[in-house]
Every structure is written in structure tokens, then in C-alpha cells.
Design an enzyme around this catalytic site. Sequence first.
Site, PDB file in Angstrom:
ATOM      1  N   VAL B  16     107.761 -48.772  28.065  1.00 48.51           N
ATOM      2  CA  VAL B  16     108.976 -49.097  27.333  1.00 48.51           C
ATOM      3  C   VAL B  16     108.737 -48.888  25.835  1.00 48.51           C
ATOM      4  O   VAL B  16     107.669 -49.201  25.331  1.00 48.51           O
ATOM      5  CB  VAL B  16     109.335 -50.582  27.559  1.00 48.51           C
ATOM      6  CG1 VAL B  16     110.658 -50.918  26.897  1.00 48.51           C
ATOM      7  CG2 VAL B  16     109.371 -50.879  29.029  1.00 48.51           C
ATOM      8  N   LYS B  20     110.805 -42.271  24.997  1.00 49.28           N
ATOM      9  CA  LYS B  20     111.184 -41.228  25.950  1.00 49.28           C
ATOM     10  C   LYS B  20     112.581 -40.691  25.677  1.00 49.28           C
ATOM     11  O   LYS B  20     112.784 -39.497  25.551  1.00 49.28           O
ATOM     12  CB  LYS B  20     111.149 -41.777  27.383  1.00 49.28           C
ATOM     13  CG  LYS B  20     109.785 -42.192  27.843  1.00 49.28           C
ATOM     14  CD  LYS B  20     109.834 -42.747  29.247  1.00 49.28           C
ATOM     15  CE  LYS B  20     110.689 -43.984  29.380  1.00 49.28           C
ATOM     16  NZ  LYS B  20     110.184 -45.130  28.631  1.00 49.28           N
ATOM     17  N   THR B  94     113.144 -41.149  32.744  1.00 55.23           N
ATOM     18  CA  THR B  94     112.902 -42.195  33.725  1.00 55.23           C
ATOM     19  C   THR B  94     112.543 -43.509  33.062  1.00 55.23           C
ATOM     20  O   THR B  94     112.021 -43.520  31.959  1.00 55.23           O
ATOM     21  CB  THR B  94     111.761 -41.786  34.679  1.00 55.23           C
ATOM     22  OG1 THR B  94     110.566 -41.651  33.911  1.00 55.23           O
ATOM     23  CG2 THR B  94     112.072 -40.471  35.350  1.00 55.23           C
ATOM     24  N   PRO B  95     112.827 -44.601  33.732  1.00 54.52           N
ATOM     25  CA  PRO B  95     112.623 -45.910  33.126  1.00 54.52           C
ATOM     26  C   PRO B  95     111.153 -46.247  32.931  1.00 54.52           C
ATOM     27  O   PRO B  95     110.307 -45.852  33.727  1.00 54.52           O
ATOM     28  CB  PRO B  95     113.227 -46.880  34.155  1.00 54.52           C
ATOM     29  CG  PRO B  95     113.988 -46.037  35.109  1.00 54.52           C
ATOM     30  CD  PRO B  95     113.370 -44.688  35.081  1.00 54.52           C
ATOM     31  N   ASP B 151     103.870 -40.322  13.038  1.00 56.54           N
ATOM     32  CA  ASP B 151     104.243 -40.624  11.656  1.00 56.54           C
ATOM     33  C   ASP B 151     103.809 -42.045  11.261  1.00 56.54           C
ATOM     34  O   ASP B 151     103.493 -42.313  10.111  1.00 56.54           O
ATOM     35  CB  ASP B 151     105.756 -40.446  11.462  1.00 56.54           C
ATOM     36  CG  ASP B 151     106.574 -41.193  12.518  1.00 56.54           C
ATOM     37  OD1 ASP B 151     106.179 -41.144  13.714  1.00 56.54           O
ATOM     38  OD2 ASP B 151     107.591 -41.823  12.154  1.00 56.54           O
ATOM     39  N   SER B 524      80.601 -57.251  55.310  1.00 52.57           N
ATOM     40  CA  SER B 524      81.944 -56.759  55.666  1.00 52.57           C
ATOM     41  C   SER B 524      82.969 -57.890  55.722  1.00 52.57           C
ATOM     42  O   SER B 524      83.424 -58.265  56.788  1.00 52.57           O
ATOM     43  CB  SER B 524      81.909 -55.971  56.978  1.00 52.57           C
ATOM     44  OG  SER B 524      81.194 -56.648  57.983  1.00 52.57           O
TER      45      SER B 524
END
Lengths: 304, 616
Positions: B16, B20, B94-95, B151, B524
Site C-alpha cells: 500500500v 502503483k 492490483t490492490p 526523489d 518426526s
Amino acid sequence: MAGLQRLTPHLARLEAEAIGILREGACAFRRPVLLYSIGKDSSVLLHLALKAFFPGKPPFPLLHIDTTWKFREMISFRDATAKRLGLELLVHTNAEGLARAINPITSGSALHTQVMKTEALRQALDMHGFDAAFGGARRDEEKSRAKERIFSFRGPGHIWEPRLQRPELLSLFNTRIHPGESMRIFPLSNWTEFDVWDYIAAENIPVVPLYFAAARPVVRRSGGWIMVDDERLPLEDGETPETKMVRFRTLGCYPLSGAIESMATTLPEIITEMRAARRSEREGRLIDHDGEASMERKKREGYF
Amino acid sequence: MAAKRDLLRFITCGSVDDGKSTLIGRLLHDCGVIFEDTYTALSADSQRHSTTGDAMDFALLLDGLEAERQQGITIDVAYRYFATPCRSFIVADTPGHEQYTRNMATGASTASLAIILVDATKGLLPQSRRHSIICSLLGIRHVVLAINKMDLIGFDAARFTAIAAEYRTFAAALGFQDITALPISARQGDNITSLSSKTPWYRGPFLLAHLEAVDVAADDAAKPFRFPVQWVNRPDEDFRGFAGTLASGRIAAGDAIMLAATGAQSRVARIVTADGDLPEAVAGQAVTLTLADEIDIARGDMLVAPSARPETADQFAADVLWMGNEPMLPGRDYLLRIGHAWTTARVTSLRHRLEVTTREYQAARQLEMNDIGLCHLSCLQPLSFDPYAKNRATGAFILVDRFTHETVAAGMIRHGLRRATNIHRAAFTVDRTARSESYGQRPILLWFTGLSGSGKSTIANLVEQALFAAGRHCYSLDGDNLRLGLCNDLGFTPADRVENIRRAGEVAKLFLDAGLIVLGSFISPFRAERQMLRELLPAGEFLEIHVDAPIETCIARDPKGLYAKAKAGLIPNFTGISSPYEAPENPDMHLKTGDFTAEECAEQVLQALRGKGIAC
């Protein structure tokens, strides 16, 4: 073979994708219909449907939602097209809206669209029991359309819920619905306005003559030219129709469709003019400017 | 010019606020796609919603849903279209939010290139890694690492190089063909549609030049012929055609074809299109085939090249990206769509979950929304498919909830599980039967599982001595011994433990093939892996022996001094102390070493083996 050479690889790919989507919709649903709105996108969609099911005919009827305010040339083109192709054409008008005298001029474009287009479409789909409807909408037209799936699920009451869209991977479309739910299917999702015109030119597809420039009676309104298509358009004080060389980039109800001044009378001229254009096609559609996110709201309510 | 123009589908992804939408807005703007009226509307929108102050907020062009504009985030994929004289582009924006990962996958599924945006001020974030892994899983092979907001860091070359190097290290195992790192500023337009004067140290292409030039041809036409039948076209008595789109390969009139599921063969009579019959069709073309013979073919079947049949199986292993609100539950039935075929499928087991920020595999019982896991699936009918890595179109499927019809998962098939269906294993004349017959014994894996210090190796050693003395051919696999060699790259995290057991299982399988009796002593700790061993081997060749001592007893014994170290915090992930041990629910044998001596336990095992005719 000749057909393939007519198309660029790009258009051939778009064509194949759309044919695949049309076939999918026809196979996966009980009672599909093609929403035919007479415009250039519908012309392309219909042409692709003819190709998809060749040598058979498209296994679904055409449906036109007639607001009674379409250009006269659109209606005559519609009837001639259905007759020429021998296809079943259903025409539906919202009788209740007609009785209430809903119209684009005094009712305002928002109410007119709501009653005569959105509600009329829902009525027609319910009346015929259609569970899937093909439409010619493209993602490049408008930003909420840019978010819509190719197979766009509608809940009961034809509601679009943009936040609950089904993920759409590759061409693995989820076509499963319950009774009362439906699907809107957009085979031209990935086409742009340029692609549509390039394809019309390459395939020599008939379109309504209103797309070509001609001398037409128009009045200047809201920065655009509105054609005086019949006597129902009330002229405002001091307004006199003048004859201008104009054409339309999009077609709808004539009092809501703005023309542009143009000398383009052939397809190559239209394409050349469009490539130089700096304004979007939907600008001519007054209904998009009813308010921010207006298209999304209309679509949630069941508009195409 | 136009005739040569091809298409590049790409996605932008990243966390986020990495920029984009701003980047796409910038590309559209600089390529002249944004019309004047759109631009005017955008100015008005920018003033109302903007997060950028005075500057034009290009993100508002793409975040077309009301909820997105109100929250200032991208929720769903937006598709945008632009073209330059040499290429057309479809970009999926896309998000970035984790909760919308499924929408990101939607965009990735049709893309051949991904632009991974990284905020130069923040460096790589978990979401950058997550998106890269999803892109890799969905078959994207070309990556642009766009290091944005240069920048804000004064176009610092060293910082750019460091982020790019970190990414390359991380992405080394993701199978990308190329990774192109670019220093950009989406907001200011640096290195987007022209080279920036602010990065004289950067010698690569600017973004648009790279997008125009990058070769992403997957060459689907060169793959074997695959034609998923979409629709049977029967307009009248005389015509029966099979409509569909070539998923891969090419086909010419007269070519032999085969129905993948049954092996029925015929030849292509005609390739029908509305523009006339074609002599040949290639991948991507939508055509209608008629065949020389009448064979029973329906929607959902697949026509293939007889020389290169796909796998057909009703069980397969697949990477599954879970998208449902409800978690994925092994054992539940879902609708599965692959190609044009629908069937009912069940996840039989979740092998492991992929920790997408570290690429580690972890044991898991269920997948939550946006989780990725390796699953085994079982279908009601056999399906024909190719591994997704070889063919995206024939190796992908979706799962749909049977009741809500929600699309709950995307799956990428790795391989079939029905052993006979596809394995072209080299067949040797001296096979396991011949070898075990010559030894006069039946191969079996005795699997000793239990806490450290419970007595696994001690008992296994006694059992092996007795078997060896009786002339049996045996071999002991020991967890510690394997970790000194074959598994010396593995640690003790859950993911590494899973891999450790997988390798032990594969080695055991080879020894069983060699006709030997194998004794495996491994802690295991996870049920899933022990179940994996059972499924790996033929029925009856896996004997799960729970060597069960109370943890207190093990701690008191502490033969290697490990519990003392673990309790002192010197050993992380120590089973029983800081890492779980999932005791077997229904072991074949249960040895209580707190109550019996090692010799007594070994005798119990030998008795069981005598009962099976394995020991004398």
C-alpha cells in the site's frame, strides 16, 4: 483465411477472446440474451456473435430497451439489422414509465435513466426469465467499468456488489448461479474505442449512419450539439436549430447525446479524427455527469 | 507498423502507498491516453479526495469505486489500456492490501510481466515478497523492480543498488527469467517515459522503453496441441463441430487428434470459421473443428496431440491460493473447474502452507484467506491436465463453494498422484520384486517416532541386530546421521523439519525398492508428514511405531545433554520444550519405554514382524 489477414494480431486476439466469452455464456446459462443497444459496440458484439456460432446462428435473442427517445435512424437501423440477419429481436419499453410520462427533458436525465433504462432492463430480464445478458460495455469507457469482471455476477434484483466480485482467473469463469441470480457478460471488456473502430473498418461492419458526419439540425446545449431529431425537443427562448456538419461518438437518447462538429464522412476519416481527439467519448453522454460515481450507483441498481 | 503491434499484459503490485496507481496514471498521462475532459474531472477529484496536496493525484483515475476513493486505497483490480506505436498494453492495477490478495492474483493470472513497486524510503516490505511469490506461482516470468520515490531519497544510487541486490537475493529461487531494476519517481515522472537527468549513474532503459522492448513470448504455439472443447456446434443434421480456443500448439486439417480422457483417435476434417475454412490454426485462435470419425465428445473434453498426451488422473498435487472467507478444510467437497470441465473435488490433504514472506514451508491444518498451500486433491472424475509450469491454460483450476458459489480458490497443478497415469519411470528388469525375492524377504519401513531421548535409536539398533543375525538385509536411517550429510542444510524450524522428513522418506523409498528392510529413527513431530510417508509408500510397507516416554523421563535421561541446553534457551525449536510433538493417534505399534526396557520393546517389534512374516 482472408478474414485473418484482415486483422492485426492485436485485433485477432481480441476477436478470439470475445468469441470464447460468447460461447461460454451461451453454454453455461439456461437462457441468455444479447442486449442490443444499436450503437457501434453492439454492432461489433452482434458481428462477433454471428462468427462465434457459425455455421449456426447465435442461440439467443436480441433485446433492445427502448426508451422511445432514441434517434429515429437508430430504430430503423435496428429493425433492418434484425430482419437482414433473421434474428429474434425483443423490444421492451417500461410501460409504467411511459404512462407516468417520464422523459429525458422534463424528468431530468437521472430519473429518465433510472426508470426507462435501468428499471426497464430489469423488467425485461425478469419477464423473459433471462439468467445471462451479454453487453457491449468496455473497461476503457469509465472507471467503475474498469473494475468490472467479464462475467459479472448480479444478486437477486440484479444488484451489482462491487466489493464482492468473484476473482476471475485466466478464462476459468465461475458461471455458477442460483435461481434469481444472474450474470452480465462483457465480451468486449478488453477492447478500446480505437479497437472497436479498427475492427469495424477491418470487418466492414454496418453501423448507424449517425456516426458519420452529415448536415443535421442541432442546437447548442451544455457545451455540446443536441440534434433536433423530432418535434418533442422543446426549444428554449431564442434557440433556433441550425444546420451543422456533426457526428456522434456515442448514441443514446437523442436529447442526452451530444454531437461533435466533424467533417468525417468515412470510416478512415473517423479513425483519423479519433486518433487526434483529446476528449473522451463518454463526454457526449450527459448521464455520466450526474454526480461522482454515478455510473457505479447506476450499475449497482442494475443498469448495464 | 500496426500489423506488427503485439500486446503486453502486465500488472503493478507492491505494498500500500508504494505508488502503483500513481505510476499507471503517469504512464497513461505521458502516453496521451488521458483525455482532456478526464483530466479536468481529475483536477476536481484531486482537490476533493487527494492525498497529494496540490499535485495531480493520478491514483484517483484508477480507484474507480466509491469505497476506494473514500478510503484512498485500491480494493479491486482496475484494467487500463494504452498503446505506443510498437505495442499495446493492458495493465492491471492490483490492490496492495493483504486482505485483497485474491484480487491481486486475478490480475496476475493473465499477465506476463509484473512491475513490483518498492518505496525507496522503506525498502522491501513483506507485501513486496508476498506479491513476488504469488507472481512466480501464477507463472509470471518477467519482473520489473521499480524502486519508486527516488526523489525522496535524493536519487541515492547506493540505496537503489542495495534494494535491488536484496531483491535479487530474495527472488533467486522464484524462477523469474529476468529482473530489471529501475530507479523511478512516479509522481515526478523520472525514468518513466524518458531517462531522468537526476540519475546519471543509471545506465538502463526507462520504464516505457523496457516495456516496449521486453520479450515475453511464451510461445504457446510451440507446445503440444491442446483443445479444450467448449461447445458442440450442431446447427443441423449435417454438421457436428467442436468449438473452442486452442490452448496451445497448432493443428492442421488432416492432423491426427486424440480425446485425452479415453485415447479415442480421429483426424481433423475441417477447421471451420465464419471467414472460411482454415488450413491451420494456432494457439489462441477460436475455431470449430470437425472430425473424420464419429467419436463421443462433449463440452469439457480435451482434444490433444496423440504424440503428447497430457496426464489424466483423478488425484493430483497442486499449489492452491485460498480466496474464500471461510478457511479451506481438507475433506470438504468443492466444485472444480478446469478448462471447460466441472467436477466435484476434495482436498484430501494439506501438505504444507507456504510462508510467503520467507518462502518457508510450514505444517498447517487449514488455509485461511490469502494463504497458499500445497494440497492433494481428489476428483469425482478423472481430469486431463498438464503441469501449470508447462501450460498455464491446461494446468490451472478454480474451486467454487457448492452452496454459495463463491470462487474460493485458484489452483496450479504440479503433477498427478495416480502412479500409473503418467509416470514414465525407467523400467529395469531387476526390479524390487526380483531383489526382494532374491533376499527372501518383504521390504518394509519401520518408522520410530518420538521425543528426543525416548529410545528410538536404541530400540531400532536392537531390532536391526536381531534381523541381521537372522540373515535379513536391513538398513538404519537415523535423524542425526542424515542431518550430518544429506540434510546438513536444514535446521529445526517447522518448515525444515517437514523437508527433513520428506527427504528421509524418499531415501527410505529407494532402499525399499532395493529390497531392504529399513528402520527409520526420527522425532518426526508432525502427523501430516508421517501421513505423507504412509501415502508415499505402497500399502502395508509403512509401520508407524510410537516410541513413547513421558517428557519428564526423557528430560531425566537426556542422553545427549540437549534438554539441559534447550531449557537454558540455547536450542530454539526443541521438540517437547519449545516446539510441539503431535503424538500418533493410531500408531501401528505403541512402545511405552517408561514401563519397559529397550530389549523388551525391541522384542515387541520383532514379534509383530514375525506376525507379518517379515522376521523369523
